[in-house]
Design a protein around this motif. Sequence first.
Motif, mmCIF file in Angstrom:
data_model
loop_
_atom_site.group_PDB
_atom_site.id
_atom_site.type_symbol
_atom_site.label_atom_id
_atom_site.label_comp_id
_atom_site.label_asym_id
_atom_site.label_seq_id
_atom_site.Cartn_x
_atom_site.Cartn_y
_atom_site.Cartn_z
ATOM 1 N N GLY A 127 4.542 3.687 -2.580
ATOM 2 C CA GLY A 127 4.499 2.315 -3.093
ATOM 3 C C GLY A 127 3.100 1.747 -3.109
ATOM 4 N N ALA B 195 0.716 0.657 -6.219
ATOM 5 C CA ALA B 195 0.118 -0.675 -6.279
ATOM 6 C C ALA B 195 -1.381 -0.587 -6.502
ATOM 7 C CB ALA B 195 0.410 -1.439 -4.986
ATOM 8 N N LYS C 292 0.249 -5.416 -8.339
ATOM 9 C CA LYS C 292 1.329 -4.745 -9.065
ATOM 10 C C LYS C 292 1.650 -5.424 -10.388
ATOM 11 C CE LYS C 292 3.274 -2.774 -4.866
ATOM 12 N NZ LYS C 292 4.378 -2.738 -3.895
ATOM 13 N N HIS D 217 12.236 -2.721 -2.060
ATOM 14 C CA HIS D 217 11.146 -1.949 -2.652
ATOM 15 C C HIS D 217 10.670 -2.626 -3.932
ATOM 16 C CE1 HIS D 217 11.357 1.127 0.360
ATOM 17 N NE2 HIS D 217 12.644 1.300 0.149
ATOM 18 N N ASN D 218 9.854 -1.931 -4.675
ATOM 19 C CA ASN D 218 9.099 -2.540 -5.776
ATOM 20 C C ASN D 218 10.001 -2.926 -6.957
ATOM 21 O OD1 ASN D 218 7.169 -3.377 -7.570
ATOM 22 N ND2 ASN D 218 6.145 -1.401 -7.733
ATOM 23 N N PHE E 236 9.014 -7.738 -0.185
ATOM 24 C CA PHE E 236 8.529 -8.190 -1.500
ATOM 25 C C PHE E 236 9.028 -9.615 -1.757
ATOM 26 C CE2 PHE E 236 8.316 -3.633 -1.637
ATOM 27 C CZ PHE E 236 7.175 -3.361 -2.365
#
Length: 421
Positions: free
Chosen positions: A58, A62, A207, A333-334, A354
Amino acid sequence: MRLLYTLALCLAMPFIVLRLLARGMRYRGYHRRWRERFGFFRPLPVTGSLWIHAVSVGEVNAAEPLLKALREAYPQAPLLITTVTPTGSERVRQLFGDTVFHVYLPYDLPVAVARFLARARPRLAVIVETEIWPNLYHACHRRGIPLMIVNARLSERSMRGYALMRGMVRSALRCVSQIAAQSQADAARYRLLGADPERIAVCGNLKFDIPVPVDALQQGAQLRRQWGHLRPVWIAASTHEGEELPVLKAHLEVLKRLPDALLLIAPRHPVRFRPVEHAARSLGFSVATRSVERVPGAGQQVFVIDSMGELMPFYAAADVAFVGGSLVPIGGHNVLEPAVLARPVLVGPHTFNFEEITDTLLGAGAATRVERAEALGECVLGLLLDPPRRERMGSRAEAVFARERGAVRRVMTLIDALLQE
């Protein structure tokens, strides 16, 4: 306090090594290059490297736009990227091949840190997100190496953990030349931990600067043609133990209304690949995997993505994306990877990793929160049956990106100033 920390780390080292060996039994990457974790590697051929640390996949993702900006702005400076996990290492290789140097970050032992810095000889140290290593930070400060934390985020949960060692953490943060925080909330938490307010700037999230991956859209369209363009498809990405069974049960609900629907499931860690495949088969699904069939056929109901670094084409091929780590208290998560592709996003109740990004997408109507695991099937089905709603959510995600981009430019301004000093 730091002396006690170092002593505790030394006493724990036999157990840390045993854990490294145990993880290597399940994932061979942990057995390779273990000497790097104690600072042993071939010294870089030149001095003045730009060193970026990104702990895992991750963080590497990023840092990608920033790394590309650094390579463009300083083409003569070698780039050194450190990670902690083998999956992070593999992602570095996928993105940059042999154009950058890569080693594992050493354990935070004074001798290992000194050995690492002597062989890396960096001109600048950049830590992505939040990795506070007291001995490493002090060693950089003593050697006059400017140290930055970029894309800095600090959840309430992490802050409470660091607060137990407030004096040592404050001392470490005072070694940092610049903190580029993701948000005002992150900046405030760093100040509470003792960081110098004059050295904190709010730069936004790197991101948001990821480019729209046109190649992923093309690959996604090709995947849809292979398994049937009109099939309803949803993806559960970066899932953890405790989430995969609810995801599979949700798909059973979806199939009651949409019998030709396809679930793409991508476990976060390789050790979960086989258990997820076996769980899907035990529930009676017709299953295919990325490692064997490559692409699901028309009759298969569940496709296990048992590979790393391939999420984007599958996000592009899906109608709806559920982002894992959020039904269980991992922190999520993203969510930006599906959002940049204008895909409707679903998340669970636990998104503290996040927090700001997720709240931004939720507030814009580009994402929906699933409060209970039992409600996941209903939420997925509602979106699959409502194409206009999916299109609206995708358009709102595009608007969020248009508004939030620019973090890389702001961080590069800070880096340029440090390097000029």
